[in-house]
Design a protein around this motif. Structure first.
Motif, PDB file in Angstrom:
ATOM      1  N   PRO A   1     -10.477   9.601   0.684  1.00  0.00           N
ATOM      2  CA  PRO A   1      -9.634  10.434  -0.197  1.00  0.00           C
ATOM      3  C   PRO A   1     -10.212  11.820  -0.442  1.00  0.00           C
ATOM      4  CG  PRO A   1      -9.888   8.214  -1.091  1.00  0.00           C
ATOM      5  CD  PRO A   1     -10.861   8.334   0.055  1.00  0.00           C
TER       6      PRO A   1
ATOM      7  N   MET B   1      -5.932   5.976   0.091  1.00  0.00           N
ATOM      8  CA  MET B   1      -4.978   7.058  -0.125  1.00  0.00           C
ATOM      9  C   MET B   1      -4.079   7.181   1.105  1.00  0.00           C
ATOM     10  SD  MET B   1      -5.630  11.052  -1.195  1.00  0.00           S
ATOM     11  CE  MET B   1      -6.067  10.587  -2.877  1.00  0.00           C
TER      12      MET B   1
ATOM     13  N   ALA C   1      -6.619   6.598  -9.367  1.00  0.00           N
ATOM     14  CA  ALA C   1      -5.929   5.672  -8.471  1.00  0.00           C
ATOM     15  C   ALA C   1      -5.135   4.648  -9.260  1.00  0.00           C
ATOM     16  CB  ALA C   1      -6.933   4.969  -7.558  1.00  0.00           C
TER      17      ALA C   1
ATOM     18  N   TYR D   1      -2.028   6.966  -4.019  1.00  0.00           N
ATOM     19  CA  TYR D   1      -3.438   6.590  -4.096  1.00  0.00           C
ATOM     20  C   TYR D   1      -3.543   5.289  -4.875  1.00  0.00           C
ATOM     21  CZ  TYR D   1      -8.497   7.199  -4.823  1.00  0.00           C
ATOM     22  OH  TYR D   1      -9.857   7.044  -4.838  1.00  0.00           O
TER      23      TYR D   1
END
Length: 578
Positions: free
Chosen positions: A368, A299, A381, A294
């Motif tokens: 995501p 992602m 992330a 990610y």
């Protein structure tokens, strides 16, 4: 001669009005509820035999349930152009799924922690709840996918009552369908239609004497997980629905050609992805050798390694009709909008994880939140782009500095120091002093006992220092009454704490014990509820109820093992864990 006598359709008993061009939607005719059920008399008789009831008991307890379901869905199709897409498809898929789910209850034990007497009293209610869950498994579709109108354009409100009641109130003889564009599958909406199918007294009867049946029933219809217990109803219904859809598609292929890749596959594939994120340690985001990465550009899931994990998980569930080839799984997820392709149409992407030496092939999630819909928040992330290759590693020193101060090998430096005359000042001035050499290139020897300087005597190599004793490996201290399978799994989890980086730990040391995620138990082939029960009976848990804590960057559900059962537990990590 009349037009009807010369028509080529006159021999079929049809009029030209039914074949006008452009075509006109004829609508769906209205029938009584009993007539709808009579069309499925053979299947309903099989349901009665599976319940093991006589005719009177079946008519009193099960028949009203079927009538209420038929009154709600009438002749609505299940999908627009896929499985059970013809009029009456929603009624048929509910009856078939309920039948096969009811059959599956013969091979399962409900309320395993209850006594034999309690299980005998609750088993009929569990069977009835399984039948209801299978019957209502697609009950959300009239609320999310369909718009029903009469000839004047008046719409049916499925939240307010069954379709049959609306048809009678408006004296409708034919009704018409519209499919909502880009409708999302929202299975929890079925709970709002459930009171129109299942009477309140039926739910009360299911809830008498227990606190599990109704919650498991509602969770199965809504498609929601129950983390603290295994939902047998959901397993039975999911397997039965997959079987029913697969049988329909195979029969359609024999009659009409190649079957379509149905939207039902998306449900199982996305569910498998979410289960892997929760239960598989190799799916921890942004961990070393992880399947999930990610970054600030989205992602990604490593492919086709992730497809193999999905296939193995669904094969363990014994779901029929699930594709095995990674290419087919990829096609289904792309068609469903779960994954995003590149602008040129290529399905996979090349990403550059920070811990990897080479680029990896991966697929990109369209959002995501698809993987983490059942968790409170998304993982953190990385602050870098995974699609951008890392810059090449530069030299440790600039060319200018290298040219101005040439590196001298340690051997040449020692030789230069030994051959330098100590009593000639001119020679010392001609030679570069030792302090101008890099300190790392001139190893200094310890002075001898006679006071000889290091520059005039060869150093004697000293003995290497004795290696430090290795730290004690963490060890599980478990009571003898703990089952062997649970003991081996816990020992394997505790063993990950010794000598490995914290990112590879399967548990988290804390001040109040050892926090073990349920995923760590599941990956070692343990059923979390059974393992929790065994450890609690052995007195190994701080609290019998699972709790949520931060583990490797995300909130996970786990248990807290008492610290006295782990010998040599790392204390550095424990000091920072709460």
């Amino acid at each position: 001669m009349s037009a009807d006598s010369t028509s080529p359709l006159s021999g079929y008993g049809a009029s030209l009005a039914e074949f006008r061009y452009p075509s006109v939607d004829p609508g769906i005719p209205v029938f009584e509820v009993d007539a709808l059920l009579d069309a499925h008399r053979e299947l309903i008789d099989r349901i009665k035999l599976c319940f093991g009831m006589d005719r009177a008991s079946f008519e009193q307890s099960v028949r009203p349930l079927l009538q209420r379901y038929a009154a709600f869905v009438h002749l609505l199709p299940c999908t627009a152009d896929n499985y059970f897409h013809e009029p009456g498809g929603l009624l048929r898929i509910g009856l078939e799924t309920a039948f096969y789910a009811l059959q599956g209850t013969d091979a399962h034990i409900f309320s395993g922690r209850a006594t034999i007497t309690e299980r005998r009293n609750l088993e009929p209610r569990w069977r009835q709840a399984t039948f209801i869950a299978g019957l209502c498994c697609e009950l959300h579709r009239p609320l999310s996918h369909l718009i029903v109108t009469d000839e004047a354009g008046n719409e049916w409100s499925p939240y307010l009552g069954p379709l049959t009641d609306w048809l009678k109130a408006h004296q409708v003889t034919r009704y018409f369908l519209k499919w909502r564009p880009n409708a999302l599958e929202s299975r929890p909406l079925g709970l709002f239609a459930l009171p129109h199918v299942v009477a309140a007294d039926v739910l009360q009867d299911l809830a008498n004497g227990n606190t599990q049946i109704v919650p498991h029933l509602l969770a199965t219809i809504a498609g929601l997980p129950i983390y603290r217990d295994h939902n047998v109803l959901e397993t039975l219904v999911r397997r039965a629905l997959a079987l029913v859809i697969d049988r329909f598609l195979l029969a359609s292929a024999q009659r009409y050609g190649k079957p379509q890749l149905g939207s039902h596959l998306e449900r199982y594939l996305v569910d498998a992805l979410r289960r892997l994120v929760v239960a598989n340690a190799s799916w921890t985001p942004n961990a070393d050798k992880s399947r999930v990465w990610y970054g600030n550009d989205g992602m990604f899931i490593i492919w086709p390694s992730a497809a193999d994990d999905v296939r193995k998980l669904l094969e363990a569930d014994q779901l029929p009709g699930i594709p095995k080839a990674p290419e087919t799984i990829l096609e289904v997820l792309l068609t469903a909008g779960v994954l995003s392709a590149q602008e040129g149409g290529k399905a996979t992407w090349l990403i550059h994880p920070p811990t990897g030496k080479t680029a990896l092939e991966a697929v990109k999630l369209s959002a995501p939140g698809i993987l983490y819909a059942e968790l409170d928040k998304l993982p953190e992330a990385l602050s870098l782009s995974l699609l951008t290759p890392p810059p090449p590693a530069g030299p440790s020193a600039s060319p200018a500095s290298t040219a101005s101060s040439p590196q001298v090998s340690p051997t040449a430096a020692r030789r230069r120091i030994r051959t330098a005359p100590s009593d000639t000042a001119e020679t010392q001035a001609a030679e570069p002093p030792p302090e101008q050499l890099p300190l790392s290139a001139v190893p200094l020897s310890a002075p001898s006992d006679q006071g000889t300087s290091p520059a005039t005597s060869d150093p004697t190599p000293s003995d290497p220092p004795a290696p430090a004793a290795p730290p004690e490996s963490p060890k599980l201290l478990a009571p003898l009454r703990l089952p062997l399978t649970v003991r081996d799994a816990l020992q394997d989890i505790v063993a990950t704490l010794g000598g490995a980086e914290e990112g590879w730990w399967a548990a988290l040391p804390a001040q109040d014990g050892l926090f073990i995620p349920l995923a760590s138990l599941a990956t070692r082939k343990l059923t979390p509820p059974a393992a929790i029960r065994a450890m609690n009976e052995a007195g190994m848990l701080v609290t019998a109820s699972p709790l949520t804590r931060s583990f490797q960057g995300q909130e996970v559900v786990g248990i807290l093992l008492a610290a006295r059962h782990v010998q040599g537990m790392p204390q550095a990590a424990a000091s920072g864990a709460q």
